[in-house]
Design an enzyme around this catalytic site. Structure first.
Site, PDB file in Angstrom:
ATOM      1  N   HIS A 107       0.855  -1.192   0.000  1.00  0.00           N
ATOM      2  CA  HIS A 107       0.000   0.000   0.000  1.00  0.00           C
ATOM      3  C   HIS A 107       0.891   1.243   0.000  1.00  0.00           C
ATOM      4  CE1 HIS A 107      -2.922   2.990   1.535  1.00  0.00           C
ATOM      5  NE2 HIS A 107      -3.807   2.224   0.927  1.00  0.00           N
ATOM      6  N   ASP A 156      -8.128  -4.311  -0.532  1.00  0.00           N
ATOM      7  CA  ASP A 156      -8.558  -4.884  -1.811  1.00  0.00           C
ATOM      8  C   ASP A 156      -8.315  -6.390  -1.873  1.00  0.00           C
ATOM      9  OD1 ASP A 156      -9.438  -2.485  -3.107  1.00  0.00           O
ATOM     10  OD2 ASP A 156      -7.346  -1.901  -3.275  1.00  0.00           O
TER      11      ASP A 156
END
Length: 451
Positions: free
Chosen positions: A328, A387
């Site tokens: 991320h 996700d």
């Protein structure tokens, strides 16, 4: 477009590429913060906010030090927000909307009044479904969401006024109506592009956002309590992520120009549609499907590891070298949203008899950092982001893949609107960063003398 036109366009494209090249050295010479990122990977400070905070690392003497991720909504830890309504066996998205918009948690009466207001606004204006959705169906639901938002301008008797009252009114109306935008846009796509029967279920005033979504996208309108609970949690976890994420920053940039609410939110949807932002969960699902097809024994960790090595070496899947859903821009050691969603994914897997598949996810999450370190010789921390598990959760809920990113949009509307309101009240200046021109100066040449 015929062949001659295509060939002409190809030639023009080559010229564009030639005249758009900027050497990487120029970015270093002028200390350009590409992607508004500092050289150590931290974000350039572009504003201040009270809406949300994302914590993923600590900066000490200019060095970026990894840390466990934290997410705060109006100063409240997301774990406390989620655990609060779940322990009380309540839905939490509406409470979260109230918190983000108004800055504090509602009491029982305030929440009941807010729920009643949302319920009364869920149905779309007269003629909207027929004229704006069914007469112009879209292959992409994100495109349809943006068009619905822009079309809402025409149904608003006072669309351009930017008083706080008017922006809040518009924000609440959009939050209430987004589930219908999504559901009807999906039904129109299924009917006109998939030759399926058309089902238009009206939203119900007595149901929460998650329940209304499940009611309107399903032909039989049936859903279980666990399905509604998990979708509600997913909406809460996607509702806000600080002012620096691409779509929220887009909202603030557009808002700073003084334009209307519908233009600002439509721009945010356009941002979220991108695969580097909201479209990432679809990338995860595509990768997982590829791994399933190429790893014969999902319980064989060595076989999984070998295929992950091929992916990272750009020898498998899409050749990007990326293991989607891992890593991320801000979070380093952990993503709190992924932790919360992972718990529900485990619960769902048991109910839906998908434990073997979930174990594959768990193995990929555990093995990817090891493989990355071996292949790249890097000790960079890599953890699962939201996700990675959201696609599994949506798939377990029998939600069609084309709705994964639109659901993200439904969830993020309150965050976008909160940032719009804050930018309107506190920004005071149009956002306009600088760009340095590095083109060589040239003289104008008369057309008769050009080669």
């Amino acid at each position: 477009m015929n062949l001659e036109q295509k060939n002409s366009l190809v030639d023009l494209c080559k010229r564009v590429e030639q005249n758009s090249e900027i050497g990487a050295e120029h970015f270093s010479i002028y200390d350009v913060k590409r992607g508004l990122r500092n050289s150590n990977g931290t974000g350039v400070l572009a504003g201040l906010t009270k809406v949300g905070e994302v914590h993923g690392y600590v900066v000490d003497d200019g060095d970026k030090i990894s840390d466990h991720g934290k997410l705060f909504y109006r100063g409240i830890n997301i774990f406390e927000v989620a655990n609060g309504f779940q322990q009380e066996k309540r839905f939490g998205f509406e409470e979260t909307c109230y918190l983000l918009l108004f800055g504090n948690l509602p009491n029982e009466k305030q929440l009941a009044d807010f729920n009643e207001l949302l319920g009364s606004l869920r149905e779309l204006p007269e003629g909207f479904v027929q004229d704006m959705i069914l007469k112009a169906p879209s292959k992409d639901i994100m495109n349809k969401l943006a068009r619905c938002v822009l079309a809402s301008y025409s149904y608003d008797e006072n669309p351009d006024e930017t008083s706080t009252f008017n922006i809040i009114r518009q924000s609440i109306e959009l939050i209430a109506r987004f589930p219908a935008f999504l559901a009807y846009g999906f039904q129109a796509k299924a009917h006109y592009y998939g030759a399926e029967s058309l089902f238009i279920h009206k939203p119900r005033v007595d149901l929460c956002t998650a329940e209304n979504i499940l009611t309107m996208i399903r032909q039989d309108s049936e859903y279980t309590a666990l399905e509604a609970e998990i979708l509600d949690l997913s909406l809460v976890l996607h509702a806000e992520h600080g002012g620096g994420n691409n779509s929220s920053f887009s909202t603030r940039v557009i808002t700073s120009s003084g334009t209307d609410t519908y233009s600002a939110i439509a721009a945010a949807i356009g941002s979220l549609k991108g695969p580097k932002h909201g479209g990432a969960n679809a990338k995860v699902m595509g990768m997982i499907d590829d791994i399933k097809a190429n790893v014969k024994d999902w319980s064989n960790r060595e076989e999984i590891k070998q295929y992950l090595t091929k992916i990272i070496n750009k020898e498998a899947y899409d050749g990007s070298g990326l293991v989607y859903g891992l890593g991320h821009a801000i979070y380093t050691l952990s993503d709190p949203r992924a932790i919360l969603l992972k718990e529900k994914a485990i619960e769902l897997a048991k109910e839906k008899n998908r434990e073997d598949e979930l174990n594959l996810y768990l193995a990929i999450e555990e093995l990817t950092p090891q493989v990355f370190a071996e292949v790249k010789g890097s000790e960079k921390e890599i953890s699962a982001n939201v996700d990675f598990y959201s696609g599994f959760v949506y798939q377990s809920l029998n939600i069609p893949p084309e709705l994964y990113t639109p659901l993200f949009a439904v969830a993020r509307v309150p965050g976008w609107c909160a940032h719009r309101i804050e930018e309107h009240l506190t920004g005071q200046r149009i956002i306009r960063p600088a760009y340095k021109s590095v083109v060589t100066k040239k003289k104008y040449v008369p057309i008769s003398e050009r080669s």
